[in-house]
Scaffold this motif. Structure first.
Motif, PDB file in Angstrom:
ATOM      1  N   THR A   1      -2.424   3.451  -4.220  1.00 27.87           N
ATOM      2  CA  THR A   1      -3.532   4.400  -4.296  1.00 27.87           C
ATOM      3  C   THR A   1      -3.097   5.571  -5.160  1.00 27.87           C
TER       4      THR A   1
ATOM      5  N   SER B   1       0.841  -1.190   0.000  1.00 25.12           N
ATOM      6  CA  SER B   1       0.000   0.000   0.000  1.00 25.12           C
ATOM      7  C   SER B   1       0.881   1.247   0.000  1.00 25.12           C
TER       8      SER B   1
ATOM      9  N   GLN C   1      -1.409  -2.530  -5.397  1.00 24.17           N
ATOM     10  CA  GLN C   1      -2.105  -2.063  -4.206  1.00 24.17           C
ATOM     11  C   GLN C   1      -1.876  -0.562  -3.961  1.00 24.17           C
TER      12      GLN C   1
END
Length: 242
Positions: A145, A121, A143
């Motif tokens: 963003t 992330s 993963q």
């Protein structure tokens, strides 16, 4: 004028010098050893005067313009009357972009005689510079963003490799230079949507390689190959009417 030469360097100034040095190398203005020497000085430089000195003995570069807007895939024309009624693959759902997330303007990853990875992330910066000199860099965006619609990745792979994994729904564009090296981008059966986020790759690959693959989150390379083969067989059966 003296202060302008001695002032603190911005990441953009340093990167612009690195890009021009790579362009000079691509035009045979220097060999690999000299390029590596000048790049070492550029990344260690503390003043503008040090950067200027790196290009004083080099010929002027001809300016080049580059479109800053990602190309949108052409829409397929309707099938002619009497043609087989086979639907074109629908675009993959776009990976969402969250502009409310804080995002870095610039980030730097250096792999010299070693390996570096960025996965899990994370929020990709607007501009990421990845340098691999006789080393390897792994960038996994599955993963990630996305806080911006375009992520610019500047690569310098000298006898090194950069492996990039992207999820479906992200467009990858390559616009750099490969000398005695290779760049591989995924062959997509399902095209990204026109509003998909873009990872724009530029830079120099010399006696190295850049490999871009598409995989779902948590999917292994082997499972991805199986999925792609299965999808292609299903499309062939659909096209043949079986």
């Amino acid at each position: 004028m003296r202060d302008s030469q001695q002032g603190a360097l911005s990441p953009e100034e340093r990167q612009a010098t690195v890009d021009r040095l790579c362009a000079h190398f691509a035009r045979d203005a220097m060999n690999t050893t000299e390029l590596e020497r000048r790049l070492d000085i550029a990344y260690a430089a503390r003043t503008r005067a040090e950067l200027v000195a790196l290009e004083q003995d080099l010929p002027a570069l001809r300016s080049e313009t580059r479109a800053d807007v990602p190309a949108v895939p052409a829409v397929p024309a309707p099938a002619a009357d009497g043609a087989a009624d086979v639907a074109a693959p629908a675009p993959a759902p776009s990976v969402p972009v969250d502009p409310s997330r804080p995002v870095q303007e610039n980030d730097l990853i250096v792999s010299i005689w070693g390996a570096t990875e960025r996965k899990g992330s994370w929020v990709p910066p607007r501009q990421l510079t990845a340098i691999a000199v006789m080393g390897g860099t792994d960038l996994d965006f599955r993963q990630a963003t996305f806080a911006t619609g375009t992520v610019s990745v500047r690569l310098l792979a000298l006898m090194g490799g950069v492996d990039i994994v992207v999820p479906p729904g992200v467009r990858v564009e390559w616009g750099g230079i490969a000398l005695m090296g290779g760049v591989s981008t995924p062959e997509r059966d399902t095209p990204p949507a026109p509003d998909a986020p873009v990872i724009r790759l530029t830079g120099l690959v010399c006696m190295g390689g850049v490999d871009v693959v598409e995989r779902h989150p948590g999917e292994s390379a082997r499972d991805a190959r199986k999925r792609i083969r299965k999808d292609r067989k299903a499309r062939r059966r659909l096209a043949s009417g079986d």
